[in-house]
Design a protein around this motif. Structure first.
Motif, short mmCIF file in Angstrom:
data_model
loop_
_atom_site.label_atom_id
_atom_site.label_comp_id
_atom_site.label_asym_id
_atom_site.label_seq_id
_atom_site.Cartn_x
_atom_site.Cartn_y
_atom_site.Cartn_z
N ALA A 269 1.68 51.31 -12.66
CA ALA A 269 2.22 51.30 -14.01
C ALA A 269 2.91 52.61 -14.33
CB ALA A 269 1.11 51.01 -15.02
N SER A 270 2.32 53.73 -13.92
CA SER A 270 2.92 55.03 -14.22
C SER A 270 4.23 55.21 -13.46
CB SER A 270 1.95 56.16 -13.91
OG SER A 270 1.71 56.27 -12.52
N LEU A 271 4.29 54.68 -12.24
CA LEU A 271 5.53 54.76 -11.48
C LEU A 271 6.62 53.88 -12.09
CD1 LEU A 271 4.22 54.77 -7.78
CD2 LEU A 271 4.90 56.72 -9.18
N ARG A 272 6.25 52.68 -12.48
CA ARG A 272 7.22 51.78 -13.09
C ARG A 272 7.79 52.37 -14.39
NH1 ARG A 272 7.60 46.48 -11.46
NH2 ARG A 272 5.96 45.58 -10.15
N GLU A 273 6.91 53.05 -15.14
CA GLU A 273 7.32 53.61 -16.43
C GLU A 273 8.03 54.96 -16.28
OE1 GLU A 273 3.63 53.72 -18.49
OE2 GLU A 273 3.43 51.52 -18.52
N GLY A 274 8.04 55.50 -15.06
CA GLY A 274 8.68 56.78 -14.83
C GLY A 274 8.01 57.93 -15.53
N ASP A 275 6.70 57.82 -15.72
CA ASP A 275 5.95 58.87 -16.42
C ASP A 275 5.27 59.77 -15.39
OD1 ASP A 275 4.28 60.47 -17.92
OD2 ASP A 275 3.72 58.87 -19.32
N PRO A 276 5.76 61.01 -15.21
CA PRO A 276 5.21 61.89 -14.17
C PRO A 276 3.93 62.59 -14.58
CG PRO A 276 6.97 63.02 -15.31
CD PRO A 276 6.90 61.64 -15.91
N GLU A 277 3.47 62.37 -15.81
CA GLU A 277 2.32 63.12 -16.30
C GLU A 277 1.07 62.28 -16.48
OE1 GLU A 277 3.50 65.20 -19.79
OE2 GLU A 277 4.96 66.46 -18.75
N VAL A 278 1.14 60.97 -16.24
CA VAL A 278 -0.07 60.15 -16.29
C VAL A 278 -1.01 60.61 -15.18
CG1 VAL A 278 -1.01 57.84 -15.95
CG2 VAL A 278 1.07 58.14 -17.29
N LEU A 279 -2.23 60.96 -15.55
CA LEU A 279 -3.18 61.45 -14.55
C LEU A 279 -3.66 60.31 -13.66
CD1 LEU A 279 -5.41 64.06 -16.43
CD2 LEU A 279 -3.56 64.48 -14.79
#
Length: 283
Positions: A269-279
């Motif tokens: 999910a974090s990769l799909r959303e392009g969020d580099p800060e999700v732990l």
């Protein structure tokens, strides 16, 4: 392969006696008397096990503190490669980032070894890990990771390194360093490769950004090594490829472990959303 299967393989390999499970990842790792025994998940890992033993001999000759093999060749038991290692003395303290850096510097200074080393095939395990995950993971997530792997493969090949390429550990984390009474020692040599030295440095950068490594500890690592890989223009590509591999690696545990499935979904999910800060949580 689950723990029960791994213990059965130990017996089939002629290794008997009380065995303590130390870890269960790519291998099931057991303490058995004065030995540590690694049981590979499948016969396809035999070549890698053979190379890991040869690397251990090379590092011993080069004077690099690293785990030493107890037998020069793997045993093959019921289709599983089994390697034997001398058990290290008990740890005197946890390994820190600066301990890792102190081992990487002399490793990175070594010339090409007599042992043929492959390139660091960072993305090569993705297909196998997804295959082992089977129907436990969403097919759409598996397809997403395959497409991401293919995209990063081309970008990796085009990278221009800052450091001179050569021998690397391949999975350079403090968890792969054991600090005994004689100082830090490298363990888990199965990913030792000949490739961009930056591979060994981006791991810690990812630990800082994804796994909550305190900034002060990351700075201790870069100070001890002498360079911060985040200053390199290729860092984002190498990081993205490693994130792809790390996400797929967790998938192989999903069929037997609900926590692994939860973590896999978090990472995708974090990769799909392009969020580099999700732990992400270590697994």
């Amino acid at each position: 392969m689950d723990e029960a299967r791994a213990r059965d393989v130990l017996t089939r390999a002629g290794l008997t006696g009380p065995a303590e499970l130390l870890s269960f990842g790519e291998n099931a790792v057991f303490a058995l008397g004065d030995l540590v025994v690694k049981v590979g998940r499948e016969a396809a890992l035999l070549e890698r096990a053979e190379r890991e033993l040869a690397v251990a001999g090379w590092l011993a000759g080069a004077g690099i503190p690293a785990v030493r093999a107890a037998e020069p060749a793997p045993r093959l038991a019921d289709g599983h490669p089994v390697t034997l290692w001398h058990r290290l003395p008990g740890a005197v303290r946890p390994a820190g980032p600066e301990d890792l850096a102190a081992l990487l510097r002399p490793l990175h200074a070594l010339p090409a070894p007599p042992v043929p080393l492959p390139a660091r095939d960072l993305l090569g395990g993705v297909e196998r890990w997804l295959r082992l995950a089977g129907e436990a993971v969403d097919p759409a997530d598996a397809a997403y990771l395959r497409a991401r792997r293919d995209a990063y493969a081309g970008e990796l090949a085009a990278l221009t390194p800052h450091l001179a390429p050569g021998p690397i550990h391949g999975d350079a984390l403090p968890r792969n360093v054991h600090v005994g009474p004689d100082g830090p020692v490298l363990v888990d040599l199965e990913t030792v490769s000949a490739d961009l030295r930056e591979h060994d440095l981006v791991v810690m950068a990812l630990s800082r950004d994804r796994y909550g490594l305190p900034v002060a500890e990351y700075e201790a690592f870069t100070a001890a090594y002498g360079w911060d890989v985040r200053d390199w223009e290729g860092c984002a590509v190498l990081r993205g490829a490693r994130e792809t591999a790390s996400c797929a690696w967790v998938a192989q545990h999903a069929p037997a472990n609900p926590k692994a499935l939860t973590e896999f979904r978090r990472r995708v999910a974090s990769l799909r959303e392009g969020d580099p800060e999700v732990l992400w949580y270590p697994f």
